[in-house]
Write a protein that holds these residues in place. Structure first.
Motif, PDB file in Angstrom:
ATOM      1  N   GLY A 179      41.125  53.120  47.069  1.00 40.85           N
ATOM      2  CA  GLY A 179      39.958  52.248  47.100  1.00 40.85           C
ATOM      3  C   GLY A 179      40.111  50.977  47.903  1.00 40.85           C
ATOM      4  O   GLY A 179      39.196  50.145  47.907  1.00 40.85           O
ATOM      5  N   ASP A 180      41.215  50.806  48.624  1.00 37.43           N
ATOM      6  CA  ASP A 180      41.370  49.623  49.458  1.00 37.43           C
ATOM      7  C   ASP A 180      40.568  49.775  50.753  1.00 37.43           C
ATOM      8  O   ASP A 180      40.567  50.838  51.382  1.00 37.43           O
ATOM      9  N   ILE A 181      39.896  48.691  51.143  1.00 40.18           N
ATOM     10  CA  ILE A 181      39.097  48.646  52.373  1.00 40.18           C
ATOM     11  C   ILE A 181      39.987  48.052  53.467  1.00 40.18           C
ATOM     12  O   ILE A 181      40.539  46.955  53.302  1.00 40.18           O
ATOM     13  N   LEU A 196      32.715  38.237  52.114  1.00 39.04           N
ATOM     14  CA  LEU A 196      32.654  38.695  50.722  1.00 39.04           C
ATOM     15  C   LEU A 196      32.489  37.521  49.756  1.00 39.04           C
ATOM     16  O   LEU A 196      31.758  37.624  48.764  1.00 39.04           O
ATOM     17  N   LYS A 197      33.146  36.414  50.043  1.00 42.48           N
ATOM     18  CA  LYS A 197      33.048  35.245  49.170  1.00 42.48           C
ATOM     19  C   LYS A 197      31.675  34.596  49.244  1.00 42.48           C
ATOM     20  O   LYS A 197      31.243  33.932  48.296  1.00 42.48           O
ATOM     21  N   ALA A 223      36.527  47.734  44.237  1.00 43.89           N
ATOM     22  CA  ALA A 223      36.198  47.043  42.987  1.00 43.89           C
ATOM     23  C   ALA A 223      35.394  45.772  43.248  1.00 43.89           C
ATOM     24  O   ALA A 223      34.678  45.290  42.358  1.00 43.89           O
ATOM     25  N   GLU A 224      35.488  45.219  44.459  1.00 43.16           N
ATOM     26  CA  GLU A 224      34.771  44.000  44.820  1.00 43.16           C
ATOM     27  C   GLU A 224      33.425  44.286  45.480  1.00 43.16           C
ATOM     28  O   GLU A 224      32.740  43.357  45.920  1.00 43.16           O
ATOM     29  N   GLY A 246      32.567  49.383  38.064  1.00 40.92           N
ATOM     30  CA  GLY A 246      31.163  49.028  38.151  1.00 40.92           C
ATOM     31  C   GLY A 246      30.630  49.104  39.564  1.00 40.92           C
ATOM     32  O   GLY A 246      29.576  48.516  39.875  1.00 40.92           O
ATOM     33  N   THR A 247      31.327  49.825  40.436  1.00 39.68           N
ATOM     34  CA  THR A 247      30.888  50.008  41.825  1.00 39.68           C
ATOM     35  C   THR A 247      30.006  51.238  41.909  1.00 39.68           C
ATOM     36  O   THR A 247      30.438  52.357  41.609  1.00 39.68           O
TER      37      THR A 247
END
Length: 257
Positions: A179-181, A196-197, A223-224, A246-247
């Motif tokens: 799951g890492d981008i 993203l922030k 996850a983010e 929750g993605t």
């Protein structure tokens, strides 16, 4: 069919699908499994493919493939993903679109949206959205990467930090099976982290072939991400992980929470 004629077609299939299988290619070309294994071995020795059990994938690398070549990969899938993403973007919002052929596809699907404010570090996205008179466009500035029209570096980051977008829509170069981008350019990764922030909600647009590629720099985890728009099944276990994080996973043509 001789090997010299088969191998370009094998590479085209690999770029389209992200991987090839010995059995699939043997059936496609009407030749023996051993013949295909020889083809794949030669392509692997030439650095064009990477052999895996039962077939081959695009080679892992520390540099991305050419931008024009990326534009020609999976155009139908990218268009479908972009339509699904744009359908979830309401009128009257602020959003960020970053560098990439998938985000360019999203920009094309926004040409009829109204009352948008789009911030981008992608000159191509800005030029596409210039065709929408009801869209305010802000270009970050920064160091221009001529190969893909991207703007990167400290100026791009500092501009992004001045905003709080309703939506951040990002693409990526590769996705790890955990799951890492991932991406190739460290400077672009820093910009992506700032994006993203600054987004209240994040959409990722990436077709299934990104799981068959590798890149050295980590942007974030799925996850983010609030919603992941794609066109094919996720690797074993990752869909379950996304549910735990929750993605949401939105398949082109349909969505699943």
């Amino acid at each position: 069919m001789s090997q010299s004629f088969r191998q370009p077609d094998i590479l085209e299939i690999a770029h389209r699908d992200g991987k090839v299988t010995v059995e699939g290619l043997a059936s496609h070309f009407g030749v023996t499994l051993q013949t295909i294994r020889r083809d794949l071995t030669e392509l692997a020795e030439a650095g064009r493919l990477e052999r895996v059990h039962g077939g081959a994938i695009l080679p892992s690398n520390t540099t991305n493939i050419r931008y024009e070549e990326r534009r020609s990969l999976n155009p139908a899938a990218k268009a479908a993903i972009a339509r699904a993403c744009a359908a979830r973007i309401p009128n009257g919002v602020s959003l960020f679109l970053n560098i990439g052929t998938s985000t360019e596809a999203v920009a094309r699907e926004l040409l009829n949206h109204r009352d948008l404010m789009v911030v981008t570090n992608n000159m191509n996205v800005a030029n596409i959205l210039a065709g929408n008179p009801d869209c305010e466009i802000v270009v970050t500035g920064g160091h221009l990467r001529r190969t893909d029209g991207g703007l990167i570096g400290n100026l791009a980051e500092s501009t992004i930090r001045q905003f709080k977008f309703d939506l951040a829509v990002i693409g990526c170069s590769a996705l790890d099976r955990d799951g890492d981008i991932l991406d190739f350019d460290i400077q672009e990764v820093s910009v992506s982290k700032a994006i993203l922030k600054s987004g209240r909600k994040t959409f990722l647009v990436a077709d299934h072939t990104k799981f068959s590629r590798s890149a050295p720099a980590r942007i974030a985890s799925l996850a983010e991400v609030d919603t992941f728009f794609t066109d094919g099944p996720l690797p074993a276990g990752l869909e379950t992980a996304c549910a735990e994080w929750g993605t949401e996973i939105s398949m082109a043509g349909g969505a699943r929470p």
